[in-house]
Design a protein around this motif. Structure first.
Motif, PDB file in Angstrom:
ATOM      1  N   TYR A 101      76.245  44.921  19.574  1.00 15.74           N
ATOM      2  CA  TYR A 101      75.751  43.853  18.710  1.00 15.74           C
ATOM      3  C   TYR A 101      75.843  42.528  19.457  1.00 15.74           C
ATOM      4  CZ  TYR A 101      75.960  46.745  14.476  1.00 15.74           C
ATOM      5  OH  TYR A 101      75.753  47.707  13.516  1.00 15.74           O
TER       6      TYR A 101
ATOM      7  N   MET B 207      74.047  33.729  11.979  1.00 23.60           N
ATOM      8  CA  MET B 207      73.058  34.816  11.980  1.00 23.60           C
ATOM      9  C   MET B 207      73.689  36.178  11.762  1.00 23.60           C
ATOM     10  SD  MET B 207      70.283  33.193  12.466  1.00 23.60           S
ATOM     11  CE  MET B 207      69.095  34.448  12.945  1.00 23.60           C
ATOM     12  N   GLY B 208      74.997  36.239  11.660  1.00 20.27           N
ATOM     13  CA  GLY B 208      75.644  37.535  11.533  1.00 20.27           C
ATOM     14  C   GLY B 208      75.565  38.308  12.830  1.00 20.27           C
ATOM     15  N   LEU B 209      75.586  39.614  12.724  1.00 16.12           N
ATOM     16  CA  LEU B 209      75.509  40.474  13.902  1.00 16.12           C
ATOM     17  C   LEU B 209      74.177  41.198  13.905  1.00 16.12           C
ATOM     18  CD1 LEU B 209      78.691  40.199  13.327  1.00 16.12           C
ATOM     19  CD2 LEU B 209      78.873  42.198  14.794  1.00 16.12           C
TER      20      LEU B 209
ATOM     21  N   GLN C  77      76.238  38.364  18.402  1.00 19.44           N
ATOM     22  CA  GLN C  77      76.604  37.507  17.286  1.00 19.44           C
ATOM     23  C   GLN C  77      76.242  36.077  17.624  1.00 19.44           C
ATOM     24  OE1 GLN C  77      80.823  37.057  16.407  1.00 19.44           O
ATOM     25  NE2 GLN C  77      80.387  36.657  14.250  1.00 19.44           N
TER      26      GLN C  77
END
Lengths: 112, 113
Positions: free
Chosen positions: B35, B41-43, B37
């Protein structure tokens, strides 16, 4: 479409205040939901998870979350926050093809 | 218990350079994920693997490549670094499906200048 939204971008609370962080999801399949916490400078850690059964899920450090199917929600709660709860909190959904979809996160600041 | 180990922790790259972010887990987990980050934006899922020899694209795979020659290792390759790849990268693993929750590595903070 599969998505996760979190209501608040940044929450500021005083110690001992009660906490509720909102999370809503969109998904047509069997719902598996999670809350993760990321303390400053650290990696994400699992707080709690919901698969099925009792919609009120208890996690670590006194956190709990309630799954309300009719509202497509999975809000995180804690009765009394501490300074050490300052962190970023992510709601997440297990979507298609076994992939976890994360919300944008809510930053919690607890003031001593 | 080492869990998921990522190296390096920090890296600065120049535009056009290449590098490999390493990820290793010692829990015999079949599923592994990369992921990125970004603030607010989150992951976002870059690539994932359900076992040795099997990889697939996630939400944002462009500019990255992966391989999974063993159960333990899941390196992420950036071929031609671009400023848009400045981010924090997390590797994660789970024993089977994601329903058990992920174990995350400590992350790699990458800056492309």
């Amino acid at each position: 479409a599969q998505s996760v939204s979190q209501h608040n971008h940044h929450v500021i609370l005083s110690e001992a205040a009660s906490l509720e962080l909102g999370c809503n999801y969109s998904y047509g399949g069997t719902v598996n939901l999670f809350w993760y916490v990321q303390y400053p400078g650290q990696h994400l850690q699992l707080l709690l998870k919901y698969f099925s059964g009792d919609p009120l899920v208890k996690g670590i450090k006194g956190f709990e979350a309630e799954f309300i199917k009719s509202k497509f929600s999975f809000n995180l709660r804690k009765p009394s926050v501490q300074w050490s709860d300052t962190a970023e909190y992510f709601c997440a959904l297990l979507g298609s093809y076994d992939k976890v979809i994360f919300g944008p996160g809510t930053s919690l600041s607890v003031i001593p | 218990n080492a869990g998921v180990t990522q190296t390096p922790k920090f890296r600065i790259l120049k535009i056009g350079q290449s590098m490999t972010l390493q990820c290793a887990q010692d829990m015999n987990h079949n599923y592994m994920y990369w992921y990125r980050q970004d603030p607010g934006m989150g992951l976002k899922l870059i690539y994932y693997s359900v076992g040795a020899g099997i990889t697939d694209k996630g939400e944002v795979p462009n500019g990255y490549n992966v391989s999974r020659s063993t159960t333990e290792d899941f390196p992420l390759r950036l071929e031609l670094a671009a400023p848009s790849q400045t981010s924090v990268y997390f590797c994660a693993s789970s024993p089977r499906r994601g329903e058990s929750g992920y174990t995350f590595g400590s992350g790699t903070r990458l800056t492309v200048v």
